[in-house]
Design a protein around this motif. Structure first.
Motif, short mmCIF file in Angstrom:
data_model
loop_
_atom_site.label_atom_id
_atom_site.label_comp_id
_atom_site.label_asym_id
_atom_site.label_seq_id
_atom_site.Cartn_x
_atom_site.Cartn_y
_atom_site.Cartn_z
N ARG A 152 12.41 14.73 10.22
CA ARG A 152 11.79 15.94 9.95
C ARG A 152 10.36 15.92 10.16
NH1 ARG A 152 9.77 16.76 5.28
NH2 ARG A 152 10.94 15.37 4.04
N LEU A 153 9.71 14.69 10.05
CA LEU A 153 8.27 14.70 10.38
C LEU A 153 7.96 14.20 11.62
CD1 LEU A 153 7.51 12.66 6.97
CD2 LEU A 153 6.82 14.88 7.58
N LEU A 154 8.83 14.21 12.65
CA LEU A 154 8.45 13.62 13.91
C LEU A 154 7.36 14.37 14.58
CD1 LEU A 154 11.81 12.66 15.61
CD2 LEU A 154 9.56 11.34 15.78
N PRO A 155 7.46 15.94 14.40
CA PRO A 155 6.27 16.78 14.95
C PRO A 155 5.03 16.30 14.65
CG PRO A 155 8.13 18.12 14.46
CD PRO A 155 8.56 16.79 13.91
N ALA A 156 4.70 15.69 13.31
CA ALA A 156 3.55 15.48 12.76
C ALA A 156 3.21 14.15 13.27
CB ALA A 156 3.38 15.11 11.29
N ILE A 157 4.04 13.25 13.62
CA ILE A 157 3.67 12.01 14.22
C ILE A 157 3.59 12.23 16.04
CG2 ILE A 157 4.60 9.58 14.74
CD1 ILE A 157 6.51 10.04 12.34
N LEU A 158 4.42 12.82 16.53
CA LEU A 158 4.37 12.93 17.94
C LEU A 158 4.43 14.50 18.49
CD1 LEU A 158 4.82 10.80 20.14
CD2 LEU A 158 7.20 11.07 20.24
N ASP A 180 -1.40 4.98 14.69
CA ASP A 180 -2.61 5.75 14.59
C ASP A 180 -2.58 6.38 13.08
OD1 ASP A 180 -3.78 4.99 16.84
OD2 ASP A 180 -3.41 6.96 17.99
N CYS A 181 -1.34 7.10 12.85
CA CYS A 181 -1.18 7.61 11.69
C CYS A 181 -1.34 6.81 10.60
CB CYS A 181 0.29 8.58 11.36
SG CYS A 181 0.16 9.69 10.65
N LEU A 182 -0.74 5.73 10.51
CA LEU A 182 -0.55 4.67 9.53
C LEU A 182 -2.07 4.03 9.24
CD1 LEU A 182 2.31 2.36 10.19
CD2 LEU A 182 2.01 4.07 8.47
N ASN A 183 -3.20 4.11 10.24
CA ASN A 183 -4.36 3.74 9.98
C ASN A 183 -5.03 4.84 9.56
OD1 ASN A 183 -4.79 1.14 11.11
ND2 ASN A 183 -4.59 1.91 13.16
N TYR A 190 0.88 -1.11 0.00
CA TYR A 190 0.14 -0.04 -0.04
C TYR A 190 0.71 1.23 -0.08
CZ TYR A 190 -3.93 -3.14 0.67
OH TYR A 190 -4.86 -4.06 0.53
N GLY A 191 2.13 1.11 -0.15
CA GLY A 191 3.02 2.36 0.05
C GLY A 191 2.89 3.17 -1.18
N ILE A 200 4.23 10.44 5.90
CA ILE A 200 5.06 9.44 7.05
C ILE A 200 4.79 8.18 6.20
CG2 ILE A 200 4.57 8.49 9.30
CD1 ILE A 200 3.44 11.32 10.09
N LEU A 201 3.89 7.63 5.60
CA LEU A 201 4.11 6.42 5.10
C LEU A 201 5.16 6.03 3.93
CD1 LEU A 201 2.90 3.52 4.92
CD2 LEU A 201 1.20 4.13 3.27
N CYS A 202 5.13 7.24 3.27
CA CYS A 202 6.14 7.26 2.35
C CYS A 202 7.55 7.19 2.85
CB CYS A 202 6.09 8.61 1.37
SG CYS A 202 4.71 8.45 0.14
N ALA A 203 7.89 8.12 3.83
CA ALA A 203 9.01 7.86 4.36
C ALA A 203 9.57 6.58 5.27
CB ALA A 203 9.17 9.05 5.66
N LEU A 204 8.25 6.00 5.87
CA LEU A 204 8.45 4.76 6.25
C LEU A 204 9.06 3.65 5.32
CD1 LEU A 204 8.01 3.39 9.25
CD2 LEU A 204 5.81 3.03 8.62
N LYS A 205 8.29 3.59 4.15
CA LYS A 205 8.62 2.86 3.12
C LYS A 205 9.87 3.02 2.63
CE LYS A 205 7.29 1.21 -1.41
NZ LYS A 205 6.35 1.21 -2.34
N SER A 206 10.52 4.23 2.70
CA SER A 206 12.00 4.34 1.96
C SER A 206 12.81 4.00 3.11
CB SER A 206 11.88 5.93 1.90
OG SER A 206 13.47 6.10 1.44
N LEU A 207 12.61 4.22 4.17
CA LEU A 207 13.58 3.64 5.26
C LEU A 207 13.53 2.49 5.69
CD1 LEU A 207 15.63 4.73 7.41
CD2 LEU A 207 13.73 4.88 9.23
N LEU A 208 12.06 1.60 5.39
CA LEU A 208 12.28 0.22 5.54
C LEU A 208 13.00 -0.35 4.46
CD1 LEU A 208 11.00 -2.49 6.89
CD2 LEU A 208 9.01 -1.99 4.92
N THR A 209 13.01 -0.02 3.36
CA THR A 209 13.55 -0.39 2.23
C THR A 209 15.13 -0.21 2.47
OG1 THR A 209 11.84 0.19 0.62
CG2 THR A 209 14.02 -0.24 -0.27
N GLN A 210 15.57 0.72 2.75
CA GLN A 210 16.92 0.90 3.17
C GLN A 210 17.44 0.03 4.16
OE1 GLN A 210 18.46 5.00 4.07
NE2 GLN A 210 16.61 5.63 3.10
#
Length: 121
Positions: free
Chosen positions: A76-82, A102-105, A36-37, A50-60
């Motif tokens: 850079r997106l930490l303030p949006a997550i937390l 929660d954000c992924l959902n 779904y990324g 955040i999902l895009c960033a997560l997918k990129s980091l997971l791949t790395q």
């Protein structure tokens, strides 16, 4: 199980790195991000990013064993997550994990409507 890359600590991000390492070695999350990324619904704003960033980091992390991945975009997106996150302050891995899930959902509403999905939490 394959051991992937480590995640560099940018300031006080060890709480984030610990949670991400656990998630990245969870087959269900690997599948969700892989499938779904690339099908993001842009109406979900920062959560889609955040999902895009997560997918990129997971791949790395999974495809560069023995290396170190730098989570620049997620940092850079930490303030949006937390929202209460502040650089240099002690944070809690559990709070980060719950906020991230929660954000992924929010970013993946089409999955929640599918008969083949169980929510991440």
């Amino acid at each position: 199980m394959m051991i992937g890359a480590g995640i560099e600590n940018i300031g006080n991000t060890c709480f984030m790195n610990a949670a991400l390492q656990c998630l990245f070695h969870t087959p269900a999350l690997q599948s969700l991000v892989a499938v779904y990324g690339s099908r993001l619904q842009h109406s979900h704003g920062h959560c889609a990013c955040i999902l895009c960033a997560l997918k990129s980091l997971l791949t790395q992390c999974l495809h560069r064993p023995g290396k170190v991945a730098v989570p620049t975009t997620l940092h850079r997106l930490l303030p949006a997550i937390l929202p209460h996150w502040r650089a240099g302050r002690q944070e809690d891995a559990h709070d980060f994990l719950i906020s991230l899930l929660d954000c992924l959902n929010q970013a993946l509403p089409s999955i929640r409507q599918s008969n083949h999905h169980t929510e991440l939490m």
